[in-house]
Design a protein around this motif. Structure first.
Motif, PDB file in Angstrom:
ATOM      1  N   GLU A   1      -0.681   8.419   3.618  1.00  0.00           N
ATOM      2  CA  GLU A   1      -0.843   7.110   2.950  1.00  0.00           C
ATOM      3  C   GLU A   1      -1.692   7.310   1.521  1.00  0.00           C
ATOM      4  O   GLU A   1      -2.884   7.981   1.591  1.00  0.00           O
ATOM      5  CB  GLU A   1      -1.881   6.279   3.711  1.00  0.00           C
TER       6      GLU A   1
ATOM      7  N   ASP B   1       4.479  -0.070   3.039  1.00  0.00           N
ATOM      8  CA  ASP B   1       4.514  -0.206   4.542  1.00  0.00           C
ATOM      9  C   ASP B   1       3.377   0.971   5.159  1.00  0.00           C
ATOM     10  O   ASP B   1       3.358   2.219   5.016  1.00  0.00           O
ATOM     11  CB  ASP B   1       5.609   0.175   5.252  1.00  0.00           C
ATOM     12  N   HIS B   2       1.853   0.509   5.183  1.00  0.00           N
ATOM     13  CA  HIS B   2       0.854   1.340   5.348  1.00  0.00           C
ATOM     14  C   HIS B   2       1.333   2.361   6.440  1.00  0.00           C
ATOM     15  O   HIS B   2       1.617   2.245   7.234  1.00  0.00           O
ATOM     16  CB  HIS B   2      -0.439   0.417   5.656  1.00  0.00           C
ATOM     17  N   ASP B   3       0.585   3.537   5.919  1.00  0.00           N
ATOM     18  CA  ASP B   3       0.775   4.684   6.783  1.00  0.00           C
ATOM     19  C   ASP B   3       2.254   5.215   7.200  1.00  0.00           C
ATOM     20  O   ASP B   3       2.390   5.991   8.094  1.00  0.00           O
ATOM     21  CB  ASP B   3      -0.109   4.564   8.353  1.00  0.00           C
ATOM     22  N   SER B   4       3.150   4.472   6.689  1.00  0.00           N
ATOM     23  CA  SER B   4       4.571   4.811   6.950  1.00  0.00           C
ATOM     24  C   SER B   4       5.576   5.105   5.741  1.00  0.00           C
ATOM     25  O   SER B   4       6.044   6.346   5.831  1.00  0.00           O
ATOM     26  CB  SER B   4       5.149   3.512   7.764  1.00  0.00           C
ATOM     27  N   LYS B   5       5.345   4.317   4.904  1.00  0.00           N
ATOM     28  CA  LYS B   5       6.484   4.700   3.659  1.00  0.00           C
ATOM     29  C   LYS B   5       5.911   3.708   2.449  1.00  0.00           C
ATOM     30  O   LYS B   5       5.536   2.409   2.445  1.00  0.00           O
ATOM     31  CB  LYS B   5       7.777   4.621   3.747  1.00  0.00           C
TER      32      LYS B   5
ATOM     33  N   MET C   1       5.603   9.152   4.480  1.00  0.00           N
ATOM     34  CA  MET C   1       4.357   9.605   4.703  1.00  0.00           C
ATOM     35  C   MET C   1       4.310  10.499   5.885  1.00  0.00           C
ATOM     36  O   MET C   1       4.131  10.352   6.987  1.00  0.00           O
ATOM     37  CB  MET C   1       3.298   8.522   4.861  1.00  0.00           C
TER      38      MET C   1
END
Lengths: 339, 537, 309
Positions: B203, B378-382, B406
C-alpha cells in the motif's frame, strides 16, 4: 420345577491385550429361573462382571471376545444374533443397572429423555406416550415429584435418586431379566437397603428375574434365591442361599464368609482376610485356581483341576476336598444364621 | 608439457596455501590483541546472513573476531543515527541524478554523516563543487573529494546494487533508471492490448507528494503527476509542465516557462502558482515533511524550514500563470532533473483547501496532472491508473490502463506472474534458477544504491584509519556478490555508483577504482600498523 | 443472569484498561522511534514531526491524552499511514480478515470434528491412522509452507484457483484451506481424545444397554459430550483467527488486518499498535463471553447464575 429363563453353558470370554490373552471367564455354566434372583459373588476381577456383560454382549470388542459356550435366553441363542437383532433384545428383554450412578447417566440429557429413549426404541409409541410412560416408571421407582423432576438433569439428583433413575431406565420396557452389576457398591449404607428393597418390590410387581452381582454378602442374604461363587473366571460353588451360607463346601466360600462381619459372630472373633492374590489370568494354573491361597491344598489341587460335583440337587462345588479319598477337614465356620 | 605445467601450478599453489596458512597463524597472534569488534545488523534473515559472511571473512583472513549485534530494523536505524555502533552495513540511494547526492553526505556535521567523519579538506572540495556552475570542474572536485574519502577510509565500499527482473515479452518500452529505479511506463506499450498489471508490493503509505518518502508512492506519483520537467529514458530532463527553461550564467537563477495547455484532471489549468504553493508547503515547518531538505538548494529554503526566515524569503516566485522564477542558494546544474522529483509536484491551492486534511487519502481526494489518473485506490489491495485524455502529451501515451497490485511476498508475486497476473516482476537471487527453468530471460537494472561499511569514527578502535583499512581491504566482494547476494550487483571499489553521470559518461568509470578488491596483503600490513598505533602490542 | 452479564462487563472493561496501560508502557520501551527512517532525517525535521504527533511530550502526559481520546472512541491517526485513522484501518480490514478466518474456521471445525469422530469411533483401525496422519501433517507443517505449495501446485501448475488476491469465491478457497489446516488438526486431535474418553464412559454403556443402535449412541450420547472441551477453546480460536493472520494474508496478498499486526510493531506505529491490541483484546473478551454463555447451553451442569439453594 421352575422354568428356566436363561441358561449359560461353558462360557469362555477372553481379552486380547498386548501382554497376551487374558482369560477372564473360563467355562462358566449356570442358569436363571423365571422370577428368581441369582447372586454372583466373588472378589474384584473374578470375572463376574464380564460374565454378565457377556449376557448382553456388552463386552468391548476388540479387545474382548466370547470364545466359546452358549447363552440361551428365553429360547434365543444370544451369541448367534446379529448386532441389530441383539439391539432388539437389549433394553427390551434384558435391562442392566450399573455400579456407579454418578457416571452411568448422560450428564447432558434430562432423565426423562434418557428413559424415553429406550421406550421409543422398543415400543411403538408417540413421544408424548413415551413421556407419560417415563413418568409412570419414575413413580414406580419412587422418585418424588416425578412429573416435575422428569426434565431435570442427572447432576440435579443425589446418588441414591440417580440409581433409582438407572433402575427406571433398565425396567422401562418391562424386561424379563434385570442384570444389576454391583448396584449398591457406590451408595451409602442406608441408601443401599432402599435400593435393594426397591428391586425386590419391582421384582414382585413385574415378576422379573434378577442377576445381582455383588461382593457384599449382606446384600446377597437380603435378596438372593441362589448364589454362584466365582473365582478366577470360574464358578467354584453354586447353590441356594441356605446351602451357600449354612453348608458351604469350598474353602474359598469359607474365606468369603469369614471375611465379612456378621451379627451372630462372637465379639472376640477377628475378621479373617483371605491371604494371597488371585492367579494371573494371562497364564491360569492348570490345577485348582485357588490352590495357592488355600490352606487345605493337597498335592493334587495344583496338578489337576477338580471337577464340578453335586452335593445336592441344587448345590454344586468344584473342590478336591469333596473327593471321597480326601482327608476330612474341619469347616472353620460354625453354624450361621441368615437374617 | 601441458601436464608438467599443471603439476608445477599445483605445487606452487600448495606452497602458497601453506605459507598463507602459516602467516595466517602468526597473524592470528597479533589480531587477537584487537578486542572483539561488533557489527550491527537488523534481525532479518538476509541482514544476518550478510553480517555472517563478513564475520567469516574477517575471521579467516585477518583472525579478527567480530560479533554480530542484531536488533530490530527500527532500532538498528536509531542506533546508527545516535552513533551507538562500531560497524554497520549501510546503503544510500540517490535523490537526484548527480554524484553530489552521494558526496555531500560526508561533510563535517552533515545530517547524514552518521560515522562522524570530519575532514576540512573534504568539506572545502565539496563546498567548491557546490558553488561551481561548471560541470567538468564540479566533477573534478568531487573526484578529488571521493579519493580523500576513501584514503581516509571514512567508509568501506562493498557493492553497487543491481537487480534482476522478468517481464511479459509482449511488454515493451518500460524504463528503469538508476535513480527512481521502479519501472516507468510512460513510453510502454503491450502487444495485443493496452493494459498492463505490475506489482507495487505494498500500500502506498502516503500519496501526498509533499510529504511522502517511499518509493511506492513516488512511483505512482511519477505516473499520475508531472513536475516542471520529467526524466527521459536516459534520466535527463525533458519538458514537462514547463515547455522550456533558462538558467542564468551564475547557475543561480532559473526561469521555467509553463505550457499554457496543461490541465489538472478537474479541468483547471496548471499554473506557476500551483508550483509555488506546493514547494512552499513542502518547506512549511508545520507540515514537518521529511523530504523538505531536498528543496534546500532553493534560496532561504532551509532557513524558512528552521524558522530563521519567512515564507516570502523563499526563492520561488510565480511571476505570472506560466512563469516560475527560482533563485538557488548554490548553483545546481542538475536542478532541472531535481524538479522532476516527487516532492516538487504542483498542488492547486484552491483544490487543496477544498479537501483539507483528506488530501491524498483516497483516489478521488486528489487531482492529477500527469499522463495517468488514479481511478481506483483499493487500500492494501490494488490501484488502477487510467490514461489521462487531457494530458498534453496524451498522443504519446500508449497504455490505457495500468493496474498495480500489492503483493508483498516475492514468491507469491512470481507465482502471480507465472499465471499471467503480472506483466513484470522482480526476481530475487534464490528465484533465478526457477525463472530460468520457466524459460524467461533475466533482465537487469541498477537500483542506483551504493552499499558500504559505515564505521563509527568516534569509537576507540575504529577511529584508527589502518584498522578501518584492514577491514575494508580484506573483504572478498566478488565472492560476496556471487555467493551471498546472488544477484547482478557489482563490486564497489569507490563510493559513487557507476550509474551516476560524470563529465560526459559515468562518474565511476571516469574516476576508476580507488582500491583493490580482496587485498589481503595490504590489509594485513594495515592491521599490524593499526594495532601498533593503538598501542595494543 | 443480568447480574452476571453486568459483572462480566465491568470485568472486561477493567481487563481492557489494564491491557491498554501495559501495552502503552511496553510499546514505549520498544527500541526505535516511529519516524526513524532509512534515510536519517535532519534533527529539526524530526523534532517538527514528533511535535506534530505529540511525541515530544513526556510519556505520562501522552498516556493521559491517549486514554482521554480512547474514552471518546478515538483511536488516533496512524503514524506510518499518514492519511488513515486507526479506526478506519480496522473498519476496512477487519471484515476481510474475519471473512477469511470464519471460512477457515468453519472448514477446520467441520472437517476437524468429523476426522476426530471418525478416528475415535474406529479407534485403532485404518481410519484412525489416516485421520491422525492428516492431523500430524496439519500441526507440524507451518501454514506458509502449505500455503506456498498449494499456491504453486494448485494455482500455478494446475491453474485451478487464483494465485493471489481477494475478489471472488475462488480467491478464498486456497487461503481458507491453508489457514484452516492447522486448526483442523488441533480440532481433530482434540475431538478424538475427547470422543475416546466419552466412549469409555459408563453412560455410553447405559445407552448401549438400552438397545440403541451404534449411530444413536455415537451421535446422541457421544458427540454432544465430547464436543464440550472443544467449545472451551473456541473463544480464543475465533478471536485469533478472525483478527488477521500475517502469514496466510501475506502469501495470498489478502488485504486483511494481518499485515498491520506485524508492520505496526516493526515500524513503531504507536497508535496502530495500541488500536490493534485493544481491538484484538476486545474481540477476545467478547468471544470468551459468548463461549461461556454457549457452554451453559451445551452443558446443563454449567450455570451462569450463582445458585441460590
Amino acid at each position: 420345577m421352575a422354568e428356566k429363563l436363561l441358561e449359560v453353558n461353558d462360557l469362555k470370554v477372553s481379552f486380547f491385550t498386548y501382554a497376551g490373552e487374558v482369560q477372564a471367564v473360563r467355562g462358566v455354566s449356570f442358569h436363571v429361573n423365571k422370577g428368581e434372583t441369582l447372586a454372583i459373588v466373588g472378589e474384584s476381577g473374578c470375572g463376574k462382571s464380564v460374565t454378565v456383560h457377556s449376557l448382553m454382549r456388552l463386552i468391548p470388542s476388540p479387545p474382548g471376545k466370547i470364545k466359546e459356550g452358549s447363552i440361551i435366553f428365553d429360547g434365543i441363542d444370544i451369541i448367534s444374533l446379529s448386532e441389530k437383532q441383539m439391539n432388539e433384545v437389549r433394553g427390551s428383554k434384558m435391562g442392566m443397572i450399573f455400579q456407579d450412578p454418578m457416571t452411568s447417566l448422560n450428564p447432558t440429557m434430562t432423565i426423562s429423555q434418557q428413559i424415553m429413549e429406550g421406550i421409543m426404541r422398543h415400543k411403538d409409541v408417540s413421544k408424548k406416550e413415551a413421556f407419560e410412560e417415563a413418568i409412570r416408571i419414575l413413580e414406580l421407582v419412587e422418585i418424588p415429584n416425578a412429573r416435575k423432576r422428569a426434565n431435570n438433569y442427572p447432576h440435579q439428583f443425589s446418588g441414591g435418586m440417580r440409581q433409582r433413575v438407572m433402575i427406571a431406565i433398565a425396567i422401562a420396557c418391562n424386561p424379563m431379566l434385570l442384570i444389576a452389576d454391583e448396584p449398591t457398591t457406590a451408595l451409602d449404607v442406608t441408601i443401599q437397603a432402599q435400593i435393594i428393597d426397591l428391586m425386590k418390590a419391582i421384582q414382585k410387581k413385574m415378576n422379573t428375574s434378577i442377576i445381582l452381582i455383588t461382593h457384599d454378602l449382606g446384600v446377597v442374604a437380603d435378596i438372593a434365591d441362589r448364589v454362584n461363587v466365582m473365582y478366577a473366571g470360574e464358578i467354584v460353588e453354586s447353590g441356594t442361599l441356605n446351602e451357600i451360607f449354612y453348608d458351604p463346601y469350598h474353602p474359598y466360600t469359607w474365606g468369603l464368609l469369614e471375611s465379612v462381619p456378621r451379627l451372630d459372630m462372637a465379639e472376640d472373633k477377628p475378621l479373617v482376610p483371605i491371604p494371597g492374590t488371585p492367579p494371573d489370568l494371562l497364564d491360569p494354573p492348570k490345577g485348582c485356581p485357588f490352590a495357592d491361597r488355600c490352606k487345605y491344598a493337597m498335592v493334587i489341587c495344583k496338578e489337576q483341576h477338580p471337577e464340578m460335583t453335586s452335593c445336592s440337587k441344587t448345590h454344586k462345588v468344584s473342590c478336591w476336598l469333596t473327593h471321597p479319598d480326601a482327608p476330612k477337614v474341619e469347616r472353620p465356620l460354625g453354624g450361621m444364621k441368615i437374617e | 608439457m601441458k601436464r608438467g605445467k599443471k603439476l608445477i601450478t599445483l605445487l606452487l599453489a600448495t606452497v602458497l596455501l601453506a605459507s598463507v596458512a602459516f602467516t595466517g597463524c602468526s597473524d592470528k597472534g597479533s589480531a587477537s590483541k584487537l578486542p572483539t569488534l561488533k557489527i550491527l545488523t537488523d534481525d532479518s534473515d538476509t541482514a544476518k546472513r550478510y553480517a555472517q559472511a563478513f564475520q567469516g571473512m574477517w575471521q579467516k583472513e585477518l583472525g579478527i573476531k567480530v560479533e554480530i549485534d542484531s536488533t530490530t530494523f527500527k532500532d538498528r536505524l536509531q542506533r546508527t543515527q545516535e552513533g551507538d555502533f562500531q560497524i554497520v552495513m549501510a546503503g544510500w540511494g540517490p535523490d537526484y541524478n548527480d554524484p553530489m547526492t552521494f558526496m555531500d553526505m560526508w561533510v563535517t556535521d552533515g545530517p547524514f554523516n552518521e560515522g562522524g567523519y570530519a575532514n576540512p579538506e573534504y568539506d572545502e572540495l565539496i563546498a567548491k563543487a557546490k558553488a561551481s556552475p561548471d560541470n567538468d570542474e564540479r566533477m573534478d572536485l568531487m573526484a578529488q573529494a571521493e579519493k580523500i574519502l576513501i584514503e581516509d577510509m571514512a567508509i568501506g565500499p562493498i557493492y553497487f546494487r543491481y537487480r534482476d527482473y522478468i517481464k511479459n515479452p509482449k511488454l515493451q518500452g518500460e524504463v528503469r533508471r538508476a535513480f527512481a529505479p521502479d519501472p516507468d511506463f510512460y513510453w510502454a506499450s503491450i502487444e495485443d492490448g493496452d493494459s498492463i498489471t505490475f506489482n507495487i508490493g505494498t500500500e502506498p503509505p502516503d500519496m501526498d507528494p509533499q510529504t511522502t518518502t517511499d518509493t511506492v508512492s513516488f512511483q505512482l506519483l511519477g505516473h499520475t503527476f508531472e513536475g516542471l520537467t520529467r526524466l527521459d529514458q536516459e534520466g535527463k530532463a525533458m519538458p514537462g509542465m514547463a515547455k522550456d527553461w533558462e538558467v542564468s550564467d551564475d547557475g543561480l537563477e532559473w526561469t521555467f516557462n509553463l505550457r499554457d495547455d496543461a490541465k489538472w484532471s478537474d479541468g483547471k489549468p496548471v499554473t506557476a502558482h500551483d508550483f509555488e504553493y506546493a514547494w512552499k508547503r513542502a518547506l512549511d515547518p508545520e507540515l514537518a515533511s521529511q523530504y523538505a531538505y531536498i528543496l534546500y538548494y532553493i534560496e532561504n529554503a532551509e532557513e524558512y524550514y528552521n524558522g530563521e526566515a519567512s515564507v516570502d524569503d523563499v526563492g520561488v516566485e510565480a511571476v505570472d500563470d506560466t512563469t516560475l522564477k527560482v533563485r538557488l542558494a548554490l548553483p545546481a546544474p542538475f536542478f532541472d532533473t531535481l524538479v522532476a522529483f516527487g516532492t516538487f509536484m504542483p498542488l492547486n491551492e484552491e483544490y487543496h483547501k477544498s479537501v483539507g486534511d483528506k488530501y491524498a487519502s483516497e483516489a478521488d481526494k486528489m487531482i492529477y496532472n500527469g499522463p495517468f489518473v488514479m481511478t481506483t485506490w483499493d487500500h492494501d489491495s490494488k490501484v488502477v491508473l487510467k490514461k489521462n485524455p487531457d494530458y498534453w502529451n496524451a498522443d504519446e501515451i500508449k497504455l490505457e490502463t495500468i493496474e498495480g497490485l500489492m503483493i508483498k511476498d516475492a514468491n507469491s508475486a512470481l507465482n502471480e506472474f507465472l499465471t499471467g497476473g503480472l506483466d513484470i516482476v522482480g526476481v530475487r537471487g534464490d528465484q533465478k534458477e526457477q525463472v530460468k527453468k520457466e524459460g524467461y530471460e533475466l533482465l537487469h537494472y541498477a537500483d542506483g544504491s551504493s552499499w558500504y561499511f559505515l564505521f563509527n569514527l568516534e569509537d576507540e578502535i575504529l577511529a584508527n584509519e589502518n584498522i578501518r583499512k584492514a577491514l575494508t581491504y580484506s573483504i572478498n566482494r566478488q565472492a560476496f556478490v556471487e555467493k551471498i547476494l546472488q544477484d547482478d550487483s557489482k563490486v564497489g571499489l569507490g563510493f559513487v555508483p557507476p550509474v551516476m553521470p560524470g563529465k560526459s559518461g559515468s562518474f565511476r568509470e571516469e574516476v576508476g577504482d580507488l582500491f583493490q578488491d580482496y587485498d589481503i596483503k595490504t590489509a594485513k600490513k594495515c592491521l599490524e600498523k593499526g594495532i601498533e598505533e593503538l598501542g595494543l602490542e | 443472569m443480568g447480574r452476571y452479564i453486568g459483572k462480566r462487563f465491568l470485568h472486561s472493561i477493567f481487563t481492557l484498561f489494564i491491557i491498554a496501560t501495559v501495552t502503552f508502557i511496553l510499546m514505549n520501551l520498544m527500541p526505535g522511534k516511529p519516524f526513524t527512517g532509512e534515510k536519517p532525517i535532519p534533527e529539526e525535521i524530526r523534532k517538527n514531526m514528533e511535535a506534530k504527533y505529540g511525541l515530544d511530550k513526556p510519556i505520562h502526559e501522552r498516556y493521559v491524552i491517549y486514554m482521554k481520546n480512547l474514552l471518546r472512541g478515538d483511536l488516533g491517526m496512524s503514524m506510518v499511514h499518514k492519511h488513515r485513522s486507526v479506526g478506519s484501518i480496522i473498519k476496512e480490514r477487519f471484515p476481510i480478515s474475519a471473512s477469511l478466518g470464519l471460512r477457515a474456521l468453519s472448514f477446520a471445525l467441520i472437517a476437524g470434528l468429523f476426522l476426530g469422530i471418525i478416528a475415535a469411533v474406529n479407534h485403532g483401525k485404518t481410519w484412525d491412522y489416516v485421520s491422525m496422519i492428516i492431523a500430524v501433517i496439519g500441526v507440524s507443517v507451518p501454514s506458509f509452507i502449505i500455503g506456498g505449495l498449494l499456491q504453486y501446485f494448485v494455482g500455478v501448475k494446475l491453474r485451478l484457483f487464483p494465485v493471489t488476491g481477494w475478489e471472488s469465491f475462488k480467491h478464498t478457497v486456497i487461503p481458507s484451506f491453508a489457514l484452516g489446516l492447522g486448526t483442523l488438526a488441533v480440532m481433530a486431535r482434540m475431538m478424538r481424545t475427547s470422543m475416546l474418553d466419552v466412549l469409555n464412559q459408563d453412560y455410553i454403556k447405559t445407552a448401549k444397554a438400552k438397545g440403541l443402535p451404534r449411530r444413536a449412541v455415537v451421535w446422541r450420547h457421544g458427540i454432544r459430550n465430547a464436543i464440550l472441551p472443544v467449545v472451551t477453546i473456541l473463544g480464543p480460536l475465533v478471536a485469533g483467527i478472525t483478527t488477521g493472520t500475517f502469514v496466510v494474508e501475506n502469501i495470498f496478498a489478502i488485504p486483511g488486518l494481518g499485515q498491520f499486526l506485524v508492520s505496526s510493531v516493526n515500524q513503531n506505529d504507536y497508535t496502530l499498535i495500541m488500536g490493534l491490541t485493544l481491538f484484538y483484546s476486545l474481540i477476545l473478551v467478547t468471544m470468551n463471553f459468548i463461549v461461556d454463555i454457549l457452554y451453559g447451553i451445551v452443558d446443563p451442569r454449567i450455570t451462569l447464575v450463582e445458585r441460590k439453594e
